[in-house]
Design a protein around this motif. Sequence first.
Motif, PDB file in Angstrom:
ATOM      1  N   ARG A 207       7.054 -14.612   8.128  1.00  0.00           N
ATOM      2  CA  ARG A 207       6.929 -14.592   6.667  1.00  0.00           C
ATOM      3  C   ARG A 207       5.682 -13.845   6.192  1.00  0.00           C
ATOM      4  NH1 ARG A 207      10.638 -17.259   4.094  1.00  0.00           N
ATOM      5  NH2 ARG A 207      12.026 -18.574   5.315  1.00  0.00           N
ATOM      6  N   ASP A 208       4.858 -13.402   7.106  1.00  0.00           N
ATOM      7  CA  ASP A 208       3.665 -12.641   6.749  1.00  0.00           C
ATOM      8  C   ASP A 208       4.012 -11.156   6.699  1.00  0.00           C
ATOM      9  OD1 ASP A 208       1.955 -14.900   6.718  1.00  0.00           O
ATOM     10  OD2 ASP A 208       1.850 -14.834   8.912  1.00  0.00           O
ATOM     11  N   ILE A 209       3.621 -10.494   5.605  1.00  0.00           N
ATOM     12  CA  ILE A 209       3.908  -9.076   5.469  1.00  0.00           C
ATOM     13  C   ILE A 209       2.658  -8.317   5.024  1.00  0.00           C
ATOM     14  CG2 ILE A 209       6.348  -9.475   4.930  1.00  0.00           C
ATOM     15  CD1 ILE A 209       5.687  -8.823   1.982  1.00  0.00           C
ATOM     16  N   VAL A 210       2.648  -7.014   5.336  1.00  0.00           N
ATOM     17  CA  VAL A 210       1.620  -6.094   4.866  1.00  0.00           C
ATOM     18  C   VAL A 210       2.332  -4.915   4.235  1.00  0.00           C
ATOM     19  CG1 VAL A 210      -0.180  -4.464   5.586  1.00  0.00           C
ATOM     20  CG2 VAL A 210      -0.134  -6.784   6.527  1.00  0.00           C
ATOM     21  N   GLY A 224       9.117 -16.970  -0.707  1.00  0.00           N
ATOM     22  CA  GLY A 224       8.350 -17.667   0.312  1.00  0.00           C
ATOM     23  C   GLY A 224       7.714 -16.771   1.353  1.00  0.00           C
ATOM     24  N   LEU A 225       7.357 -15.540   0.978  1.00  0.00           N
ATOM     25  CA  LEU A 225       6.649 -14.650   1.892  1.00  0.00           C
ATOM     26  C   LEU A 225       5.155 -14.692   1.585  1.00  0.00           C
ATOM     27  CD1 LEU A 225       9.061 -11.564   1.849  1.00  0.00           C
ATOM     28  CD2 LEU A 225       9.091 -13.559   3.371  1.00  0.00           C
ATOM     29  N   ASN A 226       4.357 -14.235   2.535  1.00  0.00           N
ATOM     30  CA  ASN A 226       2.902 -14.224   2.378  1.00  0.00           C
ATOM     31  C   ASN A 226       2.393 -12.800   2.577  1.00  0.00           C
ATOM     32  OD1 ASN A 226       0.123 -15.042   2.315  1.00  0.00           O
ATOM     33  ND2 ASN A 226       0.116 -14.972   4.551  1.00  0.00           N
ATOM     34  N   VAL A 227       1.813 -12.220   1.530  1.00  0.00           N
ATOM     35  CA  VAL A 227       1.250 -10.875   1.638  1.00  0.00           C
ATOM     36  C   VAL A 227      -0.147 -11.001   2.255  1.00  0.00           C
ATOM     37  CG1 VAL A 227       0.603  -8.769   0.426  1.00  0.00           C
ATOM     38  CG2 VAL A 227       2.571 -10.103  -0.374  1.00  0.00           C
ATOM     39  N   VAL A 228      -0.249 -10.628   3.517  1.00  0.00           N
ATOM     40  CA  VAL A 228      -1.517 -10.741   4.246  1.00  0.00           C
ATOM     41  C   VAL A 228      -2.541  -9.758   3.713  1.00  0.00           C
ATOM     42  CG1 VAL A 228      -2.596 -10.409   6.514  1.00  0.00           C
ATOM     43  CG2 VAL A 228      -0.411 -11.635   6.315  1.00  0.00           C
ATOM     44  N   GLY A 229      -2.080  -8.566   3.333  1.00  0.00           N
ATOM     45  CA  GLY A 229      -2.981  -7.551   2.816  1.00  0.00           C
ATOM     46  C   GLY A 229      -2.211  -6.303   2.431  1.00  0.00           C
ATOM     47  N   VAL A 230      -2.920  -5.362   1.815  1.00  0.00           N
ATOM     48  CA  VAL A 230      -2.329  -4.090   1.412  1.00  0.00           C
ATOM     49  C   VAL A 230      -3.249  -2.967   1.864  1.00  0.00           C
ATOM     50  CG1 VAL A 230      -1.128  -5.091  -0.567  1.00  0.00           C
ATOM     51  CG2 VAL A 230      -3.422  -4.156  -0.861  1.00  0.00           C
ATOM     52  N   VAL A 231      -2.659  -1.797   2.097  1.00  0.00           N
ATOM     53  CA  VAL A 231      -3.444  -0.658   2.570  1.00  0.00           C
ATOM     54  C   VAL A 231      -4.344  -0.148   1.452  1.00  0.00           C
ATOM     55  CG1 VAL A 231      -3.358   1.672   3.519  1.00  0.00           C
ATOM     56  CG2 VAL A 231      -1.690  -0.042   4.258  1.00  0.00           C
ATOM     57  N   GLU A 232      -3.754   0.149   0.304  1.00  0.00           N
ATOM     58  CA  GLU A 232      -4.522   0.621  -0.844  1.00  0.00           C
ATOM     59  C   GLU A 232      -4.755  -0.548  -1.795  1.00  0.00           C
ATOM     60  OE1 GLU A 232      -3.181   5.328  -1.160  1.00  0.00           O
ATOM     61  OE2 GLU A 232      -2.533   3.891  -2.693  1.00  0.00           O
ATOM     62  N   LEU A 244     -10.142  -0.858   6.015  1.00  0.00           N
ATOM     63  CA  LEU A 244      -9.126  -0.703   7.053  1.00  0.00           C
ATOM     64  C   LEU A 244      -9.396  -1.635   8.227  1.00  0.00           C
ATOM     65  CD1 LEU A 244      -8.479   3.156   7.238  1.00  0.00           C
ATOM     66  CD2 LEU A 244      -6.922   1.376   6.432  1.00  0.00           C
ATOM     67  N   ALA A 245     -10.656  -1.722   8.633  1.00  0.00           N
ATOM     68  CA  ALA A 245     -11.002  -2.597   9.752  1.00  0.00           C
ATOM     69  C   ALA A 245     -10.696  -4.052   9.411  1.00  0.00           C
ATOM     70  CB  ALA A 245     -12.476  -2.422  10.110  1.00  0.00           C
ATOM     71  N   THR A 257       3.876  -7.285  13.027  1.00  0.00           N
ATOM     72  CA  THR A 257       4.543  -6.302  13.885  1.00  0.00           C
ATOM     73  C   THR A 257       5.098  -5.106  13.123  1.00  0.00           C
ATOM     74  OG1 THR A 257       6.651  -7.498  13.696  1.00  0.00           O
ATOM     75  CG2 THR A 257       5.204  -8.089  15.543  1.00  0.00           C
ATOM     76  N   VAL A 258       4.967  -5.113  11.793  1.00  0.00           N
ATOM     77  CA  VAL A 258       5.508  -4.016  10.989  1.00  0.00           C
ATOM     78  C   VAL A 258       4.652  -3.874   9.732  1.00  0.00           C
ATOM     79  CG1 VAL A 258       7.141  -5.566   9.821  1.00  0.00           C
ATOM     80  CG2 VAL A 258       7.566  -3.095   9.837  1.00  0.00           C
ATOM     81  N   ILE A 259       4.487  -2.654   9.288  1.00  0.00           N
ATOM     82  CA  ILE A 259       3.821  -2.404   8.013  1.00  0.00           C
ATOM     83  C   ILE A 259       4.826  -1.729   7.096  1.00  0.00           C
ATOM     84  CG2 ILE A 259       2.846  -0.206   8.847  1.00  0.00           C
ATOM     85  CD1 ILE A 259       0.405  -0.825   7.033  1.00  0.00           C
ATOM     86  N   PHE A 260       4.973  -2.269   5.891  1.00  0.00           N
ATOM     87  CA  PHE A 260       5.981  -1.772   4.947  1.00  0.00           C
ATOM     88  C   PHE A 260       5.333  -0.760   3.998  1.00  0.00           C
ATOM     89  CE2 PHE A 260       7.725  -5.974   6.098  1.00  0.00           C
ATOM     90  CZ  PHE A 260       8.999  -5.586   6.495  1.00  0.00           C
ATOM     91  N   THR A 261       5.981   0.383   3.861  1.00  0.00           N
ATOM     92  CA  THR A 261       5.497   1.420   2.959  1.00  0.00           C
ATOM     93  C   THR A 261       6.594   1.795   1.975  1.00  0.00           C
ATOM     94  OG1 THR A 261       6.192   3.244   4.414  1.00  0.00           O
ATOM     95  CG2 THR A 261       3.982   2.341   4.742  1.00  0.00           C
ATOM     96  N   SER A 262       6.196   2.379   0.867  1.00  0.00           N
ATOM     97  CA  SER A 262       7.155   2.722  -0.183  1.00  0.00           C
ATOM     98  C   SER A 262       7.266   4.238  -0.323  1.00  0.00           C
ATOM     99  CB  SER A 262       6.733   2.096  -1.515  1.00  0.00           C
ATOM    100  OG  SER A 262       5.397   2.454  -1.820  1.00  0.00           O
ATOM    101  N   PRO A 263       8.458   4.734  -0.669  1.00  0.00           N
ATOM    102  CA  PRO A 263       8.623   6.168  -0.870  1.00  0.00           C
ATOM    103  C   PRO A 263       7.978   6.604  -2.183  1.00  0.00           C
ATOM    104  CG  PRO A 263      10.646   4.989  -1.403  1.00  0.00           C
ATOM    105  CD  PRO A 263       9.690   3.975  -0.866  1.00  0.00           C
ATOM    106  N   PRO A 264       7.768   7.923  -2.370  1.00  0.00           N
ATOM    107  CA  PRO A 264       8.204   8.982  -1.452  1.00  0.00           C
ATOM    108  C   PRO A 264       7.171   9.331  -0.395  1.00  0.00           C
ATOM    109  CG  PRO A 264       7.383   9.961  -3.463  1.00  0.00           C
ATOM    110  CD  PRO A 264       7.277   8.475  -3.660  1.00  0.00           C
ATOM    111  N   THR A 265       5.872   9.105  -0.655  1.00  0.00           N
ATOM    112  CA  THR A 265       4.834   9.529   0.286  1.00  0.00           C
ATOM    113  C   THR A 265       3.889   8.369   0.549  1.00  0.00           C
ATOM    114  OG1 THR A 265       4.943  11.752  -0.679  1.00  0.00           O
ATOM    115  CG2 THR A 265       3.078  11.271   0.768  1.00  0.00           C
ATOM    116  N   PRO A 266       4.098   7.646   1.644  1.00  0.00           N
ATOM    117  CA  PRO A 266       3.194   6.537   1.962  1.00  0.00           C
ATOM    118  C   PRO A 266       1.790   7.059   2.270  1.00  0.00           C
ATOM    119  CG  PRO A 266       5.208   6.471   3.285  1.00  0.00           C
ATOM    120  CD  PRO A 266       5.166   7.806   2.622  1.00  0.00           C
ATOM    121  N   PRO A 267       0.761   6.251   2.040  1.00  0.00           N
ATOM    122  CA  PRO A 267      -0.590   6.677   2.395  1.00  0.00           C
ATOM    123  C   PRO A 267      -0.700   6.910   3.900  1.00  0.00           C
ATOM    124  CG  PRO A 267      -0.548   4.344   1.831  1.00  0.00           C
ATOM    125  CD  PRO A 267       0.796   4.892   1.472  1.00  0.00           C
ATOM    126  N   ARG A 268      -1.420   7.966   4.284  1.00  0.00           N
ATOM    127  CA  ARG A 268      -1.533   8.302   5.710  1.00  0.00           C
ATOM    128  C   ARG A 268      -2.212   7.183   6.489  1.00  0.00           C
ATOM    129  NH1 ARG A 268      -6.611   9.802   6.934  1.00  0.00           N
ATOM    130  NH2 ARG A 268      -8.030  10.388   5.238  1.00  0.00           N
TER     131      ARG A 268
END
Length: 313
Positions: A207-210, A224-232, A244-245, A257-268
């Motif tokens: 249930r933890d997502i980034v 019922g999900l938990n946003v652990v953090g975001v890149v930006e 980032l660290a 185990t997975v990082i979710f990004t959104s289209p069209p251009t995810p941050p590098r």
Amino acid sequence: MNCGMQQSIREMGLCLALACGLGLDQAVEARPLKIVTSFVPAYCFAANAAGDLATVENLLPADVDPHDYQLAPRDLVKLGEADVVVVNGLSLEGWLNKAIESAGGRHFPRVVQLAGGLSAKELIYDADAPWAQHAEFHPAMESRFANPHLWLDPQLAEHAMTNICRALQEADPANAAAYARNTGAYVLRLQKLDEDIRAAAASFTRRDIVTDHNAFPYFARRYGLNVVGVVEEVDEVPPSPKQLARLERAMQAKRITVIFTSPPTPPREASQIASDLGITVATLNTIEIGPLKGSTYEDEMRQNLRMLETNLR
């Protein structure tokens, strides 16, 4: 019957009551109602509420993000000709406010916000929002700092549909009952979407997502999900090495185990994190851009559900 469905039925009852009380004997205007929307979800919701009773045109091209759009002269013409303008609110379209005021001259279009009428408890605020640091903060300013991505919660999308229904009925009372029927039919589809996501989420083993930016707190709260953090942490502002660290440490602690990004251009930086930690990258669509079709919202939300099922079960 769940609380969200009960609330929707109550709201639709209000919408139908408006249909009965807005003077249906008034003459129909010679031309269809003109609706201008600001971005894809607003277009989808307005198109389904309007049906064939109005023309719906989106202000932004289908592939343009609504956060930092620059208005063109042709946009001012569209706004000036509109009977109803449908926006998200919560400062998503800050570039639009003055334009709406100046575009119409004597003709000031009705402006309806998807977020209109939501209480402070229903809104979500970033922990580092400026108002959160001040004890004397005035509640009237809250909406300036609320997270705007409410459309990613189907139950809040139902609320938005009721707002749109009322605005269309007020602008075109002769067709008030038809707008209520159209809205009711689409709300049933949103309720089915909500039920399907809820049923699937109950089976998630993780249930933890980034995510790449902070677009999914409403969705996470609902299911019922938990946003652990975001890149930006701030949209369009690259994270610092320290940020980032810190995010990578949090992800390791939660065994992400997975990082979710959104289209069209995810941050590098999202790809960098995935490489550092040996995890995968998957897509969750914020639906801020996409095809201008009445079905786009449902199509993309169901694709998001399939992506979550693949990665969280």
